[in-house]
Structures are given as structure tokens and as C-alpha cells.
Design a protein around this motif. Structure first.
Motif, PDB file in Angstrom:
ATOM      1  N   SER A 266       0.831  -1.210   0.000  1.00 36.78           N
ATOM      2  CA  SER A 266       0.000   0.000   0.000  1.00 36.78           C
ATOM      3  C   SER A 266       0.861   1.255   0.000  1.00 36.78           C
ATOM      4  O   SER A 266       0.689   2.149  -0.843  1.00 36.78           O
ATOM      5  CB  SER A 266      -0.919  -0.004   1.222  1.00 36.78           C
ATOM      6  OG  SER A 266      -1.590   1.228   1.356  1.00 36.78           O
ATOM      7  N   GLY A 267       1.809   1.331   0.928  1.00 37.42           N
ATOM      8  CA  GLY A 267       2.665   2.509   1.006  1.00 37.42           C
ATOM      9  C   GLY A 267       3.584   2.643  -0.196  1.00 37.42           C
ATOM     10  O   GLY A 267       3.852   3.761  -0.655  1.00 37.42           O
ATOM     11  N   ILE A 268       4.085   1.520  -0.728  1.00 38.14           N
ATOM     12  CA  ILE A 268       4.989   1.579  -1.877  1.00 38.14           C
ATOM     13  C   ILE A 268       4.261   2.118  -3.100  1.00 38.14           C
ATOM     14  O   ILE A 268       4.758   3.014  -3.802  1.00 38.14           O
ATOM     15  CB  ILE A 268       5.582   0.182  -2.156  1.00 38.14           C
ATOM     16  CG1 ILE A 268       6.498  -0.241  -1.001  1.00 38.14           C
ATOM     17  CG2 ILE A 268       6.341   0.178  -3.471  1.00 38.14           C
ATOM     18  CD1 ILE A 268       7.015  -1.655  -1.126  1.00 38.14           C
ATOM     19  N   ILE A 269       3.074   1.577  -3.374  1.00 40.97           N
ATOM     20  CA  ILE A 269       2.317   2.032  -4.545  1.00 40.97           C
ATOM     21  C   ILE A 269       1.913   3.490  -4.387  1.00 40.97           C
ATOM     22  O   ILE A 269       1.958   4.270  -5.345  1.00 40.97           O
ATOM     23  CB  ILE A 269       1.083   1.136  -4.757  1.00 40.97           C
ATOM     24  CG1 ILE A 269       1.526  -0.293  -5.046  1.00 40.97           C
ATOM     25  CG2 ILE A 269       0.222   1.658  -5.895  1.00 40.97           C
ATOM     26  CD1 ILE A 269       0.388  -1.283  -5.169  1.00 40.97           C
ATOM     27  N   THR A 270       1.540   3.875  -3.185  1.00 37.09           N
ATOM     28  CA  THR A 270       1.190   5.276  -2.949  1.00 37.09           C
ATOM     29  C   THR A 270       2.383   6.186  -3.210  1.00 37.09           C
ATOM     30  O   THR A 270       2.260   7.237  -3.854  1.00 37.09           O
ATOM     31  CB  THR A 270       0.692   5.460  -1.509  1.00 37.09           C
ATOM     32  OG1 THR A 270      -0.428   4.617  -1.282  1.00 37.09           O
ATOM     33  CG2 THR A 270       0.288   6.904  -1.260  1.00 37.09           C
ATOM     34  N   GLY A 271       3.562   5.796  -2.736  1.00 38.68           N
ATOM     35  CA  GLY A 271       4.759   6.590  -2.983  1.00 38.68           C
ATOM     36  C   GLY A 271       5.103   6.681  -4.457  1.00 38.68           C
ATOM     37  O   GLY A 271       5.518   7.736  -4.949  1.00 38.68           O
ATOM     38  N   LEU A 337      -3.344  19.841 -16.846  1.00 37.32           N
ATOM     39  CA  LEU A 337      -2.256  19.346 -15.997  1.00 37.32           C
ATOM     40  C   LEU A 337      -2.714  19.217 -14.547  1.00 37.32           C
ATOM     41  O   LEU A 337      -2.400  18.221 -13.866  1.00 37.32           O
ATOM     42  CB  LEU A 337      -1.060  20.284 -16.095  1.00 37.32           C
ATOM     43  CG  LEU A 337       0.202  19.866 -15.342  1.00 37.32           C
ATOM     44  CD1 LEU A 337       0.725  18.544 -15.877  1.00 37.32           C
ATOM     45  CD2 LEU A 337       1.270  20.941 -15.480  1.00 37.32           C
ATOM     46  N   VAL A 338      -3.476  20.198 -14.059  1.00 40.63           N
ATOM     47  CA  VAL A 338      -4.011  20.118 -12.699  1.00 40.63           C
ATOM     48  C   VAL A 338      -4.942  18.917 -12.565  1.00 40.63           C
ATOM     49  O   VAL A 338      -4.903  18.177 -11.571  1.00 40.63           O
ATOM     50  CB  VAL A 338      -4.736  21.426 -12.334  1.00 40.63           C
ATOM     51  CG1 VAL A 338      -5.505  21.268 -11.030  1.00 40.63           C
ATOM     52  CG2 VAL A 338      -3.733  22.560 -12.204  1.00 40.63           C
ATOM     53  N   VAL A 339      -5.790  18.707 -13.559  1.00 44.88           N
ATOM     54  CA  VAL A 339      -6.697  17.553 -13.532  1.00 44.88           C
ATOM     55  C   VAL A 339      -5.907  16.249 -13.497  1.00 44.88           C
ATOM     56  O   VAL A 339      -6.245  15.310 -12.753  1.00 44.88           O
ATOM     57  CB  VAL A 339      -7.637  17.588 -14.754  1.00 44.88           C
ATOM     58  CG1 VAL A 339      -8.438  16.297 -14.861  1.00 44.88           C
ATOM     59  CG2 VAL A 339      -8.590  18.771 -14.652  1.00 44.88           C
ATOM     60  N   LEU A 340      -4.832  16.178 -14.278  1.00 47.17           N
ATOM     61  CA  LEU A 340      -4.007  14.969 -14.305  1.00 47.17           C
ATOM     62  C   LEU A 340      -3.355  14.710 -12.950  1.00 47.17           C
ATOM     63  O   LEU A 340      -3.324  13.564 -12.471  1.00 47.17           O
ATOM     64  CB  LEU A 340      -2.949  15.106 -15.388  1.00 47.17           C
ATOM     65  CG  LEU A 340      -2.239  13.832 -15.853  1.00 47.17           C
ATOM     66  CD1 LEU A 340      -3.237  12.854 -16.421  1.00 47.17           C
ATOM     67  CD2 LEU A 340      -1.186  14.172 -16.901  1.00 47.17           C
ATOM     68  N   ILE A 347      -5.779   8.328  -7.316  1.00 46.34           N
ATOM     69  CA  ILE A 347      -5.355   6.940  -7.479  1.00 46.34           C
ATOM     70  C   ILE A 347      -4.518   6.496  -6.289  1.00 46.34           C
ATOM     71  O   ILE A 347      -4.663   5.370  -5.780  1.00 46.34           O
ATOM     72  CB  ILE A 347      -4.571   6.782  -8.793  1.00 46.34           C
ATOM     73  CG1 ILE A 347      -5.499   6.974  -9.996  1.00 46.34           C
ATOM     74  CG2 ILE A 347      -3.894   5.408  -8.861  1.00 46.34           C
ATOM     75  CD1 ILE A 347      -4.775   6.970 -11.324  1.00 46.34           C
ATOM     76  N   ALA A 348      -3.634   7.368  -5.821  1.00 45.48           N
ATOM     77  CA  ALA A 348      -2.808   7.025  -4.666  1.00 45.48           C
ATOM     78  C   ALA A 348      -3.661   6.762  -3.430  1.00 45.48           C
ATOM     79  O   ALA A 348      -3.410   5.810  -2.678  1.00 45.48           O
ATOM     80  CB  ALA A 348      -1.811   8.152  -4.389  1.00 45.48           C
ATOM     81  N   ARG A 349      -4.677   7.586  -3.219  1.00 47.18           N
ATOM     82  CA  ARG A 349      -5.545   7.389  -2.046  1.00 47.18           C
ATOM     83  C   ARG A 349      -6.362   6.109  -2.178  1.00 47.18           C
ATOM     84  O   ARG A 349      -6.557   5.375  -1.203  1.00 47.18           O
ATOM     85  CB  ARG A 349      -6.452   8.599  -1.872  1.00 47.18           C
ATOM     86  CG  ARG A 349      -5.720   9.857  -1.428  1.00 47.18           C
ATOM     87  CD  ARG A 349      -6.667  11.005  -1.196  1.00 47.18           C
ATOM     88  NE  ARG A 349      -5.968  12.174  -0.691  1.00 47.18           N
ATOM     89  CZ  ARG A 349      -5.704  12.400   0.582  1.00 47.18           C
ATOM     90  NH1 ARG A 349      -6.091  11.516   1.497  1.00 47.18           N
ATOM     91  NH2 ARG A 349      -5.065  13.496   0.964  1.00 47.18           N
ATOM     92  N   ILE A 350      -6.871   5.844  -3.379  1.00 44.43           N
ATOM     93  CA  ILE A 350      -7.659   4.620  -3.580  1.00 44.43           C
ATOM     94  C   ILE A 350      -6.797   3.383  -3.379  1.00 44.43           C
ATOM     95  O   ILE A 350      -7.204   2.413  -2.721  1.00 44.43           O
ATOM     96  CB  ILE A 350      -8.293   4.635  -4.984  1.00 44.43           C
ATOM     97  CG1 ILE A 350      -9.333   5.755  -5.090  1.00 44.43           C
ATOM     98  CG2 ILE A 350      -8.935   3.290  -5.296  1.00 44.43           C
ATOM     99  CD1 ILE A 350      -9.884   5.949  -6.483  1.00 44.43           C
ATOM    100  N   VAL A 351      -5.586   3.423  -3.937  1.00 45.22           N
ATOM    101  CA  VAL A 351      -4.674   2.284  -3.767  1.00 45.22           C
ATOM    102  C   VAL A 351      -4.327   2.077  -2.307  1.00 45.22           C
ATOM    103  O   VAL A 351      -4.290   0.939  -1.798  1.00 45.22           O
ATOM    104  CB  VAL A 351      -3.402   2.504  -4.617  1.00 45.22           C
ATOM    105  CG1 VAL A 351      -2.322   1.507  -4.234  1.00 45.22           C
ATOM    106  CG2 VAL A 351      -3.719   2.383  -6.086  1.00 45.22           C
TER     107      VAL A 351
END
Length: 360
Positions: A266-271, A337-340, A347-351
């Protein structure tokens, strides 16, 4: 019959200001300051905010010291200072987001996203016609960032595994890697662009502009972030899990893959996702390594490529004949760019929520 004397009021609860006094006092001070400025005929938003904050802190401090006591007065003033500091930190972010969104929504539509922008000569009217579009920049951004992630993520994760799982604390190689990671974390992004352009100039010659060169520049920025985030996540894995797996006869490599990495996934993918979101908005290294172009180029190994941050910079700094159209193009690229970046953070929060250990 025994008569008990009335108990004395507690010092902490006697003489206390009402709960609603702070927002009412803030609103009152704001209205008074605004009224004075309007009467003087010179209303300034920055002056209004500063005077409101200062007068509110003075009023709440004096009022609390009179009605309550000195300790509570200091507490209210310090709490007010913390709130003001928070608002000062958030105000530029909110202002920037509001400006980008308000100006970007005027330009961004489905045609702007799916159309290649640029300028073309109309032989019938003998005029240079500007076409608004960001498809070439969106494609270039995704290709360059994707290649950088494919290169940086394995290197960063494997380096972090070596530092945490294999290298001893006094190992000279471990100290050297840690020192280099610290140095790479602090280098300016333009230095990474110069490094990548110089490297490919030695390999392919002076015309070294390419998307792959820009990806290498982003790798220099991504790798230390991935190493640091992965290293911290691996250190959070309890040593008991490693010892239990090794005690059952599981090889060290299998323990790392099936126990350690899975626990810290979880932490690795978020990072990793946050590292991608960090470099996707870089302008200087991509501008140097990949240059810019209005043409559509999906080949990262040949020719200049356009990205959203470079498109926003070039459209604003080097406008065409129609300055308003160029600036609108820049605001549209900035909004995309802001939207991206927001999508990457979501995605980081969901992961993190999906892969986080479930409480039992």
C-alpha cells in the motif's frame, strides 16, 4: 442537620466567554474594517484581510483577559495565530486553483482535448490560422511520464530493498547509496534536463531532442523519491514477520517478495503514484531534453515532443500573432495538468485504501 457551605466556583469554568463570541467577533471586525475602507473610498482586499486579522486578535485577547483570565487569553490568541497562519498558507493554493480552473474551463472541451493544436497557413485568405488543441501535449505527457515510471520504479524499489533487507548499517556501499540519494533529492530539476541532453548529445549527436531523453531526465528526479518512500515503508514492516517466515525455512528472497513487499504494498504504490504526480508537471528538464513542437509525435526516440507543462509555458511566453488565443491555450494546458495531478493523487488514495491492512 448539617448545612454544607456552597462550593466556590471553579477557576477554569468561571467567567467564560460564550462559544459563539469568536466567530461573531471576527465577523464584526471584518464588517467594521470593510466599512471604514469603503468610507475612505479605497477598498483593498489584502489590507482588509490583514487589518481584520490583527484587530480580531487584539480584540479577542483583550476581551478574554478581562472576562476570563490571562491563560485563556493567551490560548485564544495563539489559536487565532495558528488559524491565521493556516489561512495564509491555504489562500495562495485556493487562489491559484480558482484562477486555473476558471480560465481553463473557458477553453477546455472535448474538441480541445482530442484535437492537435498548432498554426497553419491558409492559402485562400493568406492568413496564419491558429488551431486550439492539446492532444499532442497529452500524448507526449503520458508517454514521457510512463517511460520514466517504467525505468524508475524497478530501480527505486530494488535499491530500497537492498538498503533495508541486505545491506548492513556499516556497509560502505550502503552509505554511498544513501548519500547519493540525498544529493539527488535536492538537485534542481533543470540540472537533470541538462544531464539528459548532454548524455544523448554524446550518443546521437547535437540533435538529441527526444521524448526518451526527457524520460531519462525525469528518472533522475523520480528514483530518489521512490527509494526514500519505499525504504520508509519497508522499515515499517515488523521484524517478527520476517523472522517467522525465515524460521519456517522460506528463502530470504521469497520472504521479501511474499511477506515484506506484500505487507508494504500500500505505502509503496502510494509513494510511486505520488512520485509520478511530482514529475508530471516538470517543465525545465523536458523543455531542455525534448524541446517543444506543435506537431503530433508519438515516437519517443526521434524528434521533439510536446507536454502539457511545456505547452503552457511556451504558449504564454512565446505567443503567436493572436496573443489571446495563445494565452487561452496556456490556461487550457494548465487546467488539464491540474486535472491529471488530481487524478494521480486520487489513485494514490484509492490504492492506499484498497491495499491497506484490514483490521480484524
Amino acid at each position: 442537620m448539617t448545612v454544607t457551605a456552597p462550593s466556590a466556583p471553579l477557576a477554569l469554568t468561571s467567567g467564560q466567554l460564550p462559544r459563539y463570541i469568536e466567530p461573531m467577533l471576527l465577523a464584526g471586525v471584518a464588517v467594521v474594517v470593510a466599512g471604514v475602507q469603503l468610507l475612505m473610498g479605497d477598498f483593498n482586499l489584502a489590507v482588509w484581510l490583514i487589518l481584520t486579522a490583527v484587530l480580531y486578535l487584539i480584540a479577542v485577547g483583550v476581551g478574554s483577559s478581562i472576562v476570563e483570565n490571562r491563560r485563556k487569553a493567551v490560548d485564544r490568541v495563539v489559536r487565532g495565530l495558528v488559524t491565521v497562519a493556516f489561512l495564509l498558507a491555504v489562500a495562495p493554493l485556493i487562489s491559484t486553483l480558482w484562477t486555473v480552473v476558471s480560465k481553463g474551463l473557458e477553453v477546455v472541451n472535448w474538441q480541445f482535448i482530442t484535437q492537435v493544436g498548432g498554426t497553419a497557413f491558409d492559402p485562400n485568405t493568406l492568413e496564419v490560422v491558429a488551431t486550439a488543441g492539446a492532444w499532442q501535449a497529452i500524448t507526449g505527457t503520458l508517454i514521457i511520464t510512463g517511460i520514466a515510471a517504467l525505468i524508475s520504479v524497478p530501480i527505486g524499489i530494488l535499491a530500497a530493498v537492498y538498503l533495508v533487507e541486505y545491506a548492513q548499517p556499516n556497509n560502505p556501499l550502503r552509505r554511498a547509496i544513501t548519500f547519493l540519494v540525498d544529493v539527488m533529492t535536492g538537485i534542481p530539476s533543470i540540472v537533470a534536463g541538462l544531464f539528459a541532453f548532454s548524455l544523448f548529445s554524446l550518443i546521437v549527436g547535437p540533435k538529441a531532442f527526444s521524448g526518451f531523453s526527457a524520460s531519462i531526465a525525469l528518472c533522475v528526479l523520480m528514483i530518489p523519491i521512490v527509494i526514500r518512500s519505499t525504504e520508509e515503508m519497508l522499515r515499517l514492516v515488523p521484524a517478527d514477520l520476517r523472522e517467522a517466515s525465515l524460521a519456517l525455512g522460506v528463502p530470504r528472497s521469497a520472504t521479501i517478495i511474499k511477506v515484506v513487499l506484500r505487507t508494504a504494498a500500500s505505502g509503496i504504490i502510494t509513494g510511486v503514484v505520488l512520485a509520478v504526480a511530482r514529475v508530471v508537471g516538470e517543465t525545465a528538464p523536458i523543455f531542455i531534453a525534448a524541446s517543444f513542437t506543435d506537431n503530433f509525435n508519438a515516437n519517443p526516440f526521434e524528434g521533439p515532443m510536446q507536454t502539457l507543462p511545456v505547452m503552457a509555458y511556451t504558449a504564454y511566453s512565446f505567443p503567436g500573432q493572436d496573443i489571446d488565443a495563445s494565452q487561452a491555450q496556456a490556461w487550457g494546458a494548465a487546467f488539464l495538468l491540474v486535472v491529471l495531478v488530481v487524478i494521480f493523487n486520487l489513485i494514490a488514495r484509492i490504492v492506499a485504501a484498497v491495499f491497506a491492512p484490514k483490521a480484524r
